[in-house]
Design a protein around this motif. Sequence first.
Motif, PDB file in Angstrom:
ATOM      1  N   SER A  34      -9.137 -15.457  21.205  1.00 12.01           N
ATOM      2  CA  SER A  34      -7.850 -16.119  20.955  1.00 12.01           C
ATOM      3  C   SER A  34      -7.918 -17.079  19.767  1.00 12.01           C
ATOM      4  CB  SER A  34      -7.428 -16.893  22.201  1.00 12.01           C
ATOM      5  OG  SER A  34      -8.344 -17.953  22.413  1.00 12.01           O
ATOM      6  N   SER A  35      -9.120 -17.358  19.256  1.00  8.20           N
ATOM      7  CA  SER A  35      -9.204 -18.420  18.258  1.00  8.20           C
ATOM      8  C   SER A  35      -8.743 -17.972  16.879  1.00  8.20           C
ATOM      9  CB  SER A  35     -10.637 -18.965  18.192  1.00  8.20           C
ATOM     10  OG  SER A  35     -11.477 -17.973  17.651  1.00  8.20           O
ATOM     11  N   ALA A  36      -9.013 -16.712  16.527  1.00  3.21           N
ATOM     12  CA  ALA A  36      -8.681 -16.260  15.172  1.00  3.21           C
ATOM     13  C   ALA A  36      -8.300 -14.785  15.166  1.00  3.21           C
ATOM     14  CB  ALA A  36      -9.871 -16.507  14.241  1.00  3.21           C
ATOM     15  N   PRO A  37      -7.103 -14.459  15.657  1.00  3.94           N
ATOM     16  CA  PRO A  37      -6.699 -13.047  15.742  1.00  3.94           C
ATOM     17  C   PRO A  37      -6.579 -12.391  14.360  1.00  3.94           C
ATOM     18  CG  PRO A  37      -4.999 -14.513  16.669  1.00  3.94           C
ATOM     19  CD  PRO A  37      -6.065 -15.375  16.117  1.00  3.94           C
ATOM     20  N   ALA A  38      -6.635 -11.028  14.364  1.00  3.35           N
ATOM     21  CA  ALA A  38      -6.525 -10.308  13.094  1.00  3.35           C
ATOM     22  C   ALA A  38      -5.102 -10.411  12.540  1.00  3.35           C
ATOM     23  CB  ALA A  38      -6.906  -8.841  13.290  1.00  3.35           C
ATOM     24  N   LEU A  39      -4.965 -10.249  11.220  1.00  2.00           N
ATOM     25  CA  LEU A  39      -3.679 -10.411  10.529  1.00  2.00           C
ATOM     26  C   LEU A  39      -2.759  -9.217  10.769  1.00  2.00           C
ATOM     27  CD1 LEU A  39      -2.319 -12.344   8.392  1.00  2.00           C
ATOM     28  CD2 LEU A  39      -3.251 -10.814   6.668  1.00  2.00           C
ATOM     29  N   GLN A  40      -1.452  -9.488  11.008  1.00  2.00           N
ATOM     30  CA  GLN A  40      -0.461  -8.408  11.102  1.00  2.00           C
ATOM     31  C   GLN A  40      -0.066  -8.022   9.683  1.00  2.00           C
ATOM     32  OE1 GLN A  40       0.475  -7.222  14.205  1.00  2.00           O
ATOM     33  NE2 GLN A  40      -1.114  -8.639  14.908  1.00  2.00           N
ATOM     34  N   SER A  41      -0.395  -6.780   9.298  1.00  2.00           N
ATOM     35  CA  SER A  41      -0.163  -6.402   7.904  1.00  2.00           C
ATOM     36  C   SER A  41       1.327  -6.242   7.603  1.00  2.00           C
ATOM     37  CB  SER A  41      -0.881  -5.104   7.583  1.00  2.00           C
ATOM     38  OG  SER A  41      -0.578  -4.730   6.266  1.00  2.00           O
ATOM     39  N   LYS A  42       1.733  -6.791   6.454  1.00  2.00           N
ATOM     40  CA  LYS A  42       3.111  -6.626   5.990  1.00  2.00           C
ATOM     41  C   LYS A  42       3.252  -5.329   5.210  1.00  2.00           C
ATOM     42  CE  LYS A  42       3.591 -10.772   4.111  1.00  2.00           C
ATOM     43  NZ  LYS A  42       4.122 -11.773   3.184  1.00  2.00           N
ATOM     44  N   ASN A  43       2.116  -4.858   4.712  1.00  7.66           N
ATOM     45  CA  ASN A  43       2.142  -3.748   3.757  1.00  7.66           C
ATOM     46  C   ASN A  43       1.743  -2.414   4.370  1.00  7.66           C
ATOM     47  OD1 ASN A  43       2.829  -5.634   1.922  1.00  7.66           O
ATOM     48  ND2 ASN A  43       0.759  -5.868   1.072  1.00  7.66           N
ATOM     49  N   HIS A  44       1.779  -2.267   5.762  1.00  2.00           N
ATOM     50  CA  HIS A  44       1.220  -1.013   6.257  1.00  2.00           C
ATOM     51  C   HIS A  44       2.093   0.212   6.004  1.00  2.00           C
ATOM     52  CE1 HIS A  44       2.373  -3.000  10.353  1.00  2.00           C
ATOM     53  NE2 HIS A  44       3.410  -2.768   9.623  1.00  2.00           N
ATOM     54  N   ASN A  45       3.338  -0.033   5.557  1.00  4.63           N
ATOM     55  CA  ASN A  45       4.168   1.113   5.190  1.00  4.63           C
ATOM     56  C   ASN A  45       3.816   1.666   3.806  1.00  4.63           C
ATOM     57  OD1 ASN A  45       5.518   0.590   7.565  1.00  4.63           O
ATOM     58  ND2 ASN A  45       7.020  -0.722   6.532  1.00  4.63           N
ATOM     59  N   LEU A  46       3.122   0.842   3.042  1.00  2.00           N
ATOM     60  CA  LEU A  46       2.851   1.235   1.662  1.00  2.00           C
ATOM     61  C   LEU A  46       1.723   2.256   1.582  1.00  2.00           C
ATOM     62  CD1 LEU A  46       2.953  -2.260  -0.072  1.00  2.00           C
ATOM     63  CD2 LEU A  46       4.750  -0.526  -0.023  1.00  2.00           C
ATOM     64  N   LYS A  47       1.761   3.033   0.489  1.00  2.00           N
ATOM     65  CA  LYS A  47       0.665   3.959   0.235  1.00  2.00           C
ATOM     66  C   LYS A  47      -0.563   3.164  -0.198  1.00  2.00           C
ATOM     67  CE  LYS A  47       3.352   7.621  -1.704  1.00  2.00           C
ATOM     68  NZ  LYS A  47       3.738   7.857  -3.074  1.00  2.00           N
ATOM     69  N   LYS A  48      -1.709   3.802  -0.048  1.00  2.00           N
ATOM     70  CA  LYS A  48      -2.953   3.109  -0.372  1.00  2.00           C
ATOM     71  C   LYS A  48      -2.978   2.586  -1.798  1.00  2.00           C
ATOM     72  CE  LYS A  48      -7.187   3.340   2.065  1.00  2.00           C
ATOM     73  NZ  LYS A  48      -7.969   4.178   2.905  1.00  2.00           N
ATOM     74  N   SER A  49      -2.521   3.461  -2.734  1.00  2.00           N
ATOM     75  CA  SER A  49      -2.568   3.075  -4.140  1.00  2.00           C
ATOM     76  C   SER A  49      -1.654   1.885  -4.405  1.00  2.00           C
ATOM     77  CB  SER A  49      -2.164   4.250  -5.029  1.00  2.00           C
ATOM     78  OG  SER A  49      -0.862   4.666  -4.704  1.00  2.00           O
ATOM     79  N   GLN A  50      -0.468   1.928  -3.765  1.00  2.00           N
ATOM     80  CA  GLN A  50       0.462   0.804  -3.938  1.00  2.00           C
ATOM     81  C   GLN A  50      -0.141  -0.485  -3.382  1.00  2.00           C
ATOM     82  OE1 GLN A  50       3.752   2.839  -1.959  1.00  2.00           O
ATOM     83  NE2 GLN A  50       5.053   2.245  -3.673  1.00  2.00           N
ATOM     84  N   LYS A  51      -0.814  -0.312  -2.253  1.00  2.00           N
ATOM     85  CA  LYS A  51      -1.430  -1.447  -1.584  1.00  2.00           C
ATOM     86  C   LYS A  51      -2.435  -2.121  -2.513  1.00  2.00           C
ATOM     87  CE  LYS A  51      -2.843  -2.065   3.253  1.00  2.00           C
ATOM     88  NZ  LYS A  51      -3.178  -1.266   4.445  1.00  2.00           N
ATOM     89  N   TYR A  52      -3.276  -1.279  -3.139  1.00  2.00           N
ATOM     90  CA  TYR A  52      -4.286  -1.850  -4.025  1.00  2.00           C
ATOM     91  C   TYR A  52      -3.653  -2.484  -5.253  1.00  2.00           C
ATOM     92  CZ  TYR A  52      -8.019  -0.020  -1.153  1.00  2.00           C
ATOM     93  OH  TYR A  52      -8.869   0.205  -0.120  1.00  2.00           O
ATOM     94  N   LEU A  53      -2.557  -1.911  -5.697  1.00  2.00           N
ATOM     95  CA  LEU A  53      -1.876  -2.476  -6.864  1.00  2.00           C
ATOM     96  C   LEU A  53      -1.378  -3.892  -6.554  1.00  2.00           C
ATOM     97  CD1 LEU A  53      -1.239  -1.422  -9.728  1.00  2.00           C
ATOM     98  CD2 LEU A  53       1.124  -1.083  -8.923  1.00  2.00           C
ATOM     99  N   THR A  54      -0.740  -4.050  -5.352  1.00  2.14           N
ATOM    100  CA  THR A  54      -0.283  -5.398  -4.970  1.00  2.14           C
ATOM    101  C   THR A  54      -1.462  -6.347  -4.863  1.00  2.14           C
ATOM    102  OG1 THR A  54       0.252  -4.133  -2.983  1.00  2.14           O
ATOM    103  CG2 THR A  54       1.894  -5.741  -3.728  1.00  2.14           C
ATOM    104  N   LEU A  55      -2.562  -5.826  -4.325  1.00  2.00           N
ATOM    105  CA  LEU A  55      -3.747  -6.678  -4.180  1.00  2.00           C
ATOM    106  C   LEU A  55      -4.233  -7.161  -5.538  1.00  2.00           C
ATOM    107  CD1 LEU A  55      -5.984  -5.014  -1.440  1.00  2.00           C
ATOM    108  CD2 LEU A  55      -4.497  -7.003  -1.290  1.00  2.00           C
ATOM    109  N   ILE A  56      -4.346  -6.211  -6.462  1.00  2.00           N
ATOM    110  CA  ILE A  56      -4.861  -6.569  -7.787  1.00  2.00           C
ATOM    111  C   ILE A  56      -3.942  -7.573  -8.471  1.00  2.00           C
ATOM    112  CG2 ILE A  56      -5.249  -5.645 -10.123  1.00  2.00           C
ATOM    113  CD1 ILE A  56      -6.302  -3.082  -8.649  1.00  2.00           C
ATOM    114  N   LYS A  57      -2.635  -7.296  -8.337  1.00  2.00           N
ATOM    115  CA  LYS A  57      -1.656  -8.195  -8.969  1.00  2.00           C
ATOM    116  C   LYS A  57      -1.785  -9.617  -8.428  1.00  2.00           C
ATOM    117  CE  LYS A  57       2.760  -6.307 -10.236  1.00  2.00           C
ATOM    118  NZ  LYS A  57       3.914  -5.593  -9.618  1.00  2.00           N
TER     119      LYS A  57
END
Lengths: 159, 343, 431
Positions: free
Chosen positions: C199-222
Amino acid sequence: MLQQKYSQYLEKILIGLLLLTIFNVFIDVLLRYVFSNSSIALQELEWHLFSSLFLLSIGYTLQADAHIRVDVFYAKFSPKKQALLNLVGLTIFVLPISLLSAYYGFDFAYQSFLLSEQSGDPGGLTHRFIIKSMISVSFILTIISALIFARKNYKVLAQ
Amino acid sequence: DEKKPSSKNQHSDKIYNLKLAETWPSNFPIFGDATKNFKKLAESMSNGRLKIRIDSKNKHKSALGIFDFVKSGQYDLGHSGSYYWKGKDINTLFFTSMPFGMITSEQRAWFEYGGGQELMDEVYGKHGLKSIIGGSTGNQMGGWFKKEINSVDDLKGLKMRIPGFAGEIMAEVGAKPVNIPAGELYTALDRGTIDALEWVGPSLDLRMGFHKVAPYYYTGWHEPGTELQFIINLKKYRSLPQDLQTILTTAMKLSAYQMYAQSEYESAKNWENMKKTYPNIQVKTFPQPVFDAMRAANQKLLKKLSANNPLAKKIIKSQSDFLQKARAWTAISDQAYLNSQSK
Amino acid sequence: MIGLIMFLLTLILLMAGFPVAFTFAGVAVIFGVFTQGVELFAFMPYRIMSIMQNTILMAVPLFIFMGIVLQKTKLAEQLLEAMGELFGKVRGGLAVSTILVGALLAASTGVVGASVVAMGVISLPVMLKNNYKKTLATGVICASGTLGQIIPPSIVLIILADVLGVPAGDLFKSAVLPSLVLVASYIFYVLIIAYLDKSSAPALQSKNHNLKKSQKYLTLIKAIVPPILLIVAVLGSIFSGIATPTESAAMGAVGAVLLAVIYQRLSWQMLHAASVETIKVTAMIFAILIGATAFSLVFTYNGGDILVEDFIHSLPAKEMSFILISMAIILILGFFIDFVEISLIIVPIFYPIALSLGIDMSWFAILIAMNLQASFLTPPFGFSLFYLKGVAPKSVQTTDIYQGVIPFIIIQVAVLLSLIIFPTWYGFSSF
Ligand code: NA
Ligand code: NA
């Protein structure tokens, strides 16, 4: 009204000093690295601006009640109790040091004025008494801000 | 009549507590030893009637506040360097060491017999102060350079940390004096933010580490005999009994003598050390045309100082007249001897 | 003796809650006037002037401004969330990202206030939203925000370099390995706690799970590239000789504004708000420096310096016992006194002893810096705790923060001990 004007003007001056400090240091770096040039006067101006900035910001921040407190107990006090503590603190802590520093700061600057003191370095700034007098100015502003802050606290107490 | 001697005795038993502020941090080598020696000498010579308290920079927090402290009476005595006060009174500039000026033996002769002390009394008297020599560092080195200086052109645009009057000369010949706080000097020199800097000499340079980042160590020209100073609040001085006044100034001169000896000793020792540990250090001397240009700049600046300042004019003349006389003798004595030994 | 009474009284009065700076100065005036007379305060202008001419301190407002601009433009927040995404379903990912961002910010600022404030605003709400425990969230932020103290460039290392006569550049190099060990220890601790206590540090609920992998990495890099570029600019300007460490703060401030321009997030309101906040944080730091110098004026002129000095000189002059006792003294004093005052008052007393014992000054400096960093975290007067409280939501109590930092103080002390016992691991020669 007058209080508002006062802190608005002070805020404008402080923002100006901050941005000028950043700009001044940046320009000095640019001048030295890109143009292989350097001016002792401009370099001295850096600490003139920076020290004016922190000196003049002390009263402003007091008025905005943003100085650091140990608030373990203070946060649990009632507003009236907080106001009372602030009034006592302003009287016995803020006023004495401000009066003493303003008073001795004046003589400090005045002696400098009498000697027309200036920088000892090549091409340095003259009129050293101006920056020295900022100490007195700072504490006079702190006293004014303390009075404004006291009035605010007095109103809470009188309710 | 019989009471008189005892009352005199009572008087002479009175203890005078004097406070001295020094520019140096506590336990600063050599410069700080000078004040410690002075305290020991003054207290023992006066048989405990003088008590000296030394406050270092760590306590008063104002390295360059010494002049004002003693002038205002917040301290009775000070230990510092006269040229630090040039921004307050330009005439204090001349009593530490002047570029192309006298070496320590010559300058001390000037102070004692050539009218130097009288001129210094005139300058400091105006501020209610008295100044006494406070110890010589000997000849100071010209500084650490990242590149060799072969011509006046090499000085053009040279970014160098060199404060005070020497900095003005450097600026006059085209260098660019830069202000860098002591704590950042090493990084600045290492990274090429500046090209050169001057500090003191082997006695104090080693601990700054400049030799690791700048290979050229230039010989001196700007501070041939840096003499520190004691300052005394005149009002306080005159309130002391005659014998204690003499003890005070004698202790000052004696500790100045000791400091000069210590500086020469430490410099010799450290230089031997530096040479052994860092064989890559290259000692250089500026070529003659560079000296000529700097000397001309020096003359020009001195002329400017004399222009509207009769006292400065008097001091400059006294110094240059004495230098001429003393140097002629140095040339056929010490210099001739050293030349004959070096070949 | 007077010094001791003054010291204890100040500690008690500080608990009342009046601003720290003025409590220091106020007590100083009361004691100073009664013991030495009013004239003692004729020294005040000289002491203030020394602070004014200490151009190294100029980095304080400059770095704070940079940090606050990064925060206000949401560039730092994007960075954090992008990194949190990378952890996917691993628990504690957001906390680890916070530590890493803290370390990156630390590598570009030397000022704790700036990074704690920024981290508090950016990552505390995100962690609380994701049901992190308040104590863990605040502990992570305080600890990682304080890393700026030890990861170069750092103000404390610059001051210590001056006091101990070691080149600042050497100290910066020596600090790298110990800092990395510290960061690794923080991360290790967070991962273990998250594993043990679900309960101390749950995993993050992703906002980007609808995105394609490539798009995901692009947002990350940006999101990751611009702040990294800024750090490179600041550190690079020092290493390439363009600027001194102090001046690099101005490069960072200008760089942050330029980033804001590039990302079209520069507005007059943003600049105004960032300036006002910078001014307030600057004022609180310098007011404390002035209050502390008034305090030390009265303390030393009443013989307090001799009191401390005699005590220190009475310590056994053996290498290891000297190190252990000096570290204990600094750690305890750090509970109460500001790091600048410790560096400038206490360390110079240790210096000649360390010198005579032949102690490696770089090692000694890093030990002190590591120790002082713990002092930022120690209740009740740790600076990081104040700064975080200043920006935390009302639901976070001062006591949550006090509890939260305790494990991190223990880690800090453990790393410090490893530095003392195994100096050669870190490349020091010790004695
Ligand atoms: Na020098
Ligand atoms: Na840092």
